[in-house]
Design a protein around this motif. Sequence first.
Motif, mmCIF file in Angstrom:
data_model
loop_
_atom_site.group_PDB
_atom_site.id
_atom_site.type_symbol
_atom_site.label_atom_id
_atom_site.label_comp_id
_atom_site.label_asym_id
_atom_site.label_seq_id
_atom_site.Cartn_x
_atom_site.Cartn_y
_atom_site.Cartn_z
ATOM 1 N N VAL A 91 8.693 14.943 -14.842
ATOM 2 C CA VAL A 91 8.664 15.201 -13.405
ATOM 3 C C VAL A 91 8.570 16.710 -13.211
ATOM 4 N N GLY A 92 7.459 17.141 -12.615
ATOM 5 C CA GLY A 92 7.247 18.574 -12.399
ATOM 6 C C GLY A 92 5.786 18.846 -12.120
ATOM 7 N N ASP A 93 5.488 20.112 -11.909
ATOM 8 C CA ASP A 93 4.125 20.511 -11.578
ATOM 9 C C ASP A 93 3.198 20.304 -12.779
ATOM 10 N N THR A 137 -3.615 13.655 -5.584
ATOM 11 C CA THR A 137 -3.799 13.445 -4.151
ATOM 12 C C THR A 137 -4.944 14.329 -3.675
ATOM 13 N N GLU A 138 -5.295 14.190 -2.399
ATOM 14 C CA GLU A 138 -6.292 15.048 -1.789
ATOM 15 C C GLU A 138 -5.814 16.497 -1.924
ATOM 16 N N PRO A 139 -6.731 17.477 -1.858
ATOM 17 C CA PRO A 139 -6.308 18.865 -2.076
ATOM 18 C C PRO A 139 -5.526 19.459 -0.917
ATOM 19 N N GLY A 199 -4.088 23.326 -6.179
ATOM 20 C CA GLY A 199 -4.425 23.950 -7.467
ATOM 21 C C GLY A 199 -5.049 22.994 -8.466
ATOM 22 N N LEU A 200 -4.926 21.685 -8.226
ATOM 23 C CA LEU A 200 -5.462 20.705 -9.175
ATOM 24 C C LEU A 200 -6.988 20.637 -9.117
ATOM 25 N N PHE A 201 -7.598 21.337 -8.150
ATOM 26 C CA PHE A 201 -9.059 21.345 -8.035
ATOM 27 C C PHE A 201 -9.631 22.733 -8.370
ATOM 28 N N LEU A 222 2.901 11.520 -18.542
ATOM 29 C CA LEU A 222 2.641 11.459 -17.100
ATOM 30 C C LEU A 222 3.325 12.672 -16.465
ATOM 31 N N ALA A 223 2.520 13.600 -15.934
ATOM 32 C CA ALA A 223 3.082 14.803 -15.297
ATOM 33 C C ALA A 223 2.928 14.661 -13.786
ATOM 34 N N GLU A 224 3.973 14.154 -13.159
ATOM 35 C CA GLU A 224 3.951 13.871 -11.710
ATOM 36 C C GLU A 224 4.993 14.770 -11.033
ATOM 37 N N ILE A 225 4.585 15.427 -9.952
ATOM 38 C CA ILE A 225 5.481 16.403 -9.313
ATOM 39 C C ILE A 225 6.592 15.742 -8.490
ATOM 40 N N ASP A 226 6.322 14.537 -7.999
ATOM 41 C CA ASP A 226 7.226 13.936 -7.011
ATOM 42 C C ASP A 226 7.877 12.659 -7.567
ATOM 43 N N GLU A 227 9.145 12.800 -7.971
ATOM 44 C CA GLU A 227 9.862 11.659 -8.556
ATOM 45 C C GLU A 227 9.940 10.471 -7.599
ATOM 46 N N VAL A 265 -3.993 6.880 2.358
ATOM 47 C CA VAL A 265 -3.827 5.748 1.448
ATOM 48 C C VAL A 265 -4.068 6.221 0.019
ATOM 49 N N GLN A 266 -3.104 5.954 -0.854
ATOM 50 C CA GLN A 266 -3.229 6.322 -2.265
ATOM 51 C C GLN A 266 -3.667 5.147 -3.121
ATOM 52 N N THR A 267 -3.081 3.998 -2.830
ATOM 53 C CA THR A 267 -3.409 2.829 -3.642
ATOM 54 C C THR A 267 -2.925 1.574 -2.918
ATOM 55 N N GLY A 274 1.588 9.146 -10.205
ATOM 56 C CA GLY A 274 2.951 8.626 -10.271
ATOM 57 C C GLY A 274 3.091 7.142 -9.975
ATOM 58 N N ASP A 275 2.071 6.532 -9.405
ATOM 59 C CA ASP A 275 2.128 5.077 -9.161
ATOM 60 C C ASP A 275 2.041 4.285 -10.465
ATOM 61 N N GLY A 276 1.519 4.901 -11.537
ATOM 62 C CA GLY A 276 1.500 4.241 -12.850
ATOM 63 C C GLY A 276 0.239 3.430 -13.144
ATOM 64 N N THR A 315 -10.623 1.010 0.025
ATOM 65 C CA THR A 315 -9.675 1.621 0.978
ATOM 66 C C THR A 315 -9.726 3.145 1.016
ATOM 67 N N TYR A 316 -10.623 3.766 0.236
ATOM 68 C CA TYR A 316 -10.746 5.228 0.296
ATOM 69 C C TYR A 316 -11.830 5.615 1.300
ATOM 70 N N PRO A 317 -11.726 6.794 1.889
ATOM 71 C CA PRO A 317 -12.691 7.190 2.918
ATOM 72 C C PRO A 317 -14.148 6.975 2.486
ATOM 73 N N MET A 371 0.845 -1.197 0.000
ATOM 74 C CA MET A 371 0.000 0.000 0.000
ATOM 75 C C MET A 371 0.878 1.244 0.000
ATOM 76 N N LEU A 372 0.574 2.204 -0.883
ATOM 77 C CA LEU A 372 1.286 3.477 -0.930
ATOM 78 C C LEU A 372 0.520 4.503 -0.094
ATOM 79 N N VAL A 373 1.245 5.138 0.828
ATOM 80 C CA VAL A 373 0.630 6.129 1.707
ATOM 81 C C VAL A 373 1.388 7.444 1.544
#
Length: 280
Positions: A135-137, A157-159, A165-167, A104-109, A51-53, A85-87, A222-224, A44-46
């Motif tokens: 990799v970037g915003d 992810t959650e805001p 800004g993604l929302f 895939l534009a993911e901020i966190d490598e 929990v993300q996935t 970013g989990d793919g 596993t999501y709220p 599980m990725l947190v």
Amino acid sequence: MDLWYTEKQTENMGLSLKVKSLLHRETTPYQELAVLDTVQYGRMLVLDGMVQTTEKDEYVYHEMITHVALYTHPNPRRVAVVGGGDGGAVREILKHPSIEKVVLAEIDEAVIEAARRYLPSISSALDDPRVDIMVGDGIAHIKTRRDAYDIVFVDSTEPVGAAVGLFSRDFYQAIHEALTEDGILVAQTESPYVNASLIEKSFGHIRSIFPVSRLYLACVPTYPTGLWSFSLGSKKYDPLQVDFKARQAVPTVYYNPDVHRAAFALPNFVRDLIGEEAAR
Ligand code: SAM
């Protein structure tokens, strides 16, 4: 001795899972990242305690964020995933033979690296030659594109932090410009039980920008609360008018044409939330 991990999903509610081991933990420039091995849901990725996935239920979210729009668009060729970013979303997108390019534009490598190392069943498609990893915003990336994508998926992810800004309306407007003339946007918009105002706002923005707008739901254990929403904005095609007979089926575990149609059947309280006349 049993070890348990609890995600405190709200002030008054949590999800507790029995843990086999902590595989990885780091503080990245953007967030606190952990990979746990759980008895019930596998690895599980947190991120920042959320929990993300998980290996065992990821298929619901990843199939539902992607295939609804991929079947709605008659010929999706170039698409972008912001976040993700989990793919998992990339893996599902590449099942469609019409796809030529996935950005895939993911901020966190560090998320991409952790997924490659610890979640191979989810990240397996990231090395496909049709995938460009930036990799970037994601907001900055989208703002530099015009008429570039048939579909943009916001797999965020959650805001909190970089995802706030993604929302926003500005970002959805930028996506509208980055899309081709018949393009589609899909954004994950959290749970109608505990994120009602977020859905109200995000969906309201999308409705004010796109001629076709639809909210749909899926059950992600596993999501709220388990009940998850996705907001779709489309310049031309209506996801309720898909001709499935004209389309080649791709292998899926959750998604199928009946689930596609049923996902748009909204409970009255969700219809109320997005200002749709509830059929009572
Ligand atoms: N399926 C997940 C969920 O709903 O819980 C989302 C998973 S995915 C791992 C979310 C990703 O969005 C994270 O890896 C995070 O780093 C990324 N992210 C957050 N803000 C971003 C931004 N501004 N640009 C690009 N990626 C971003």
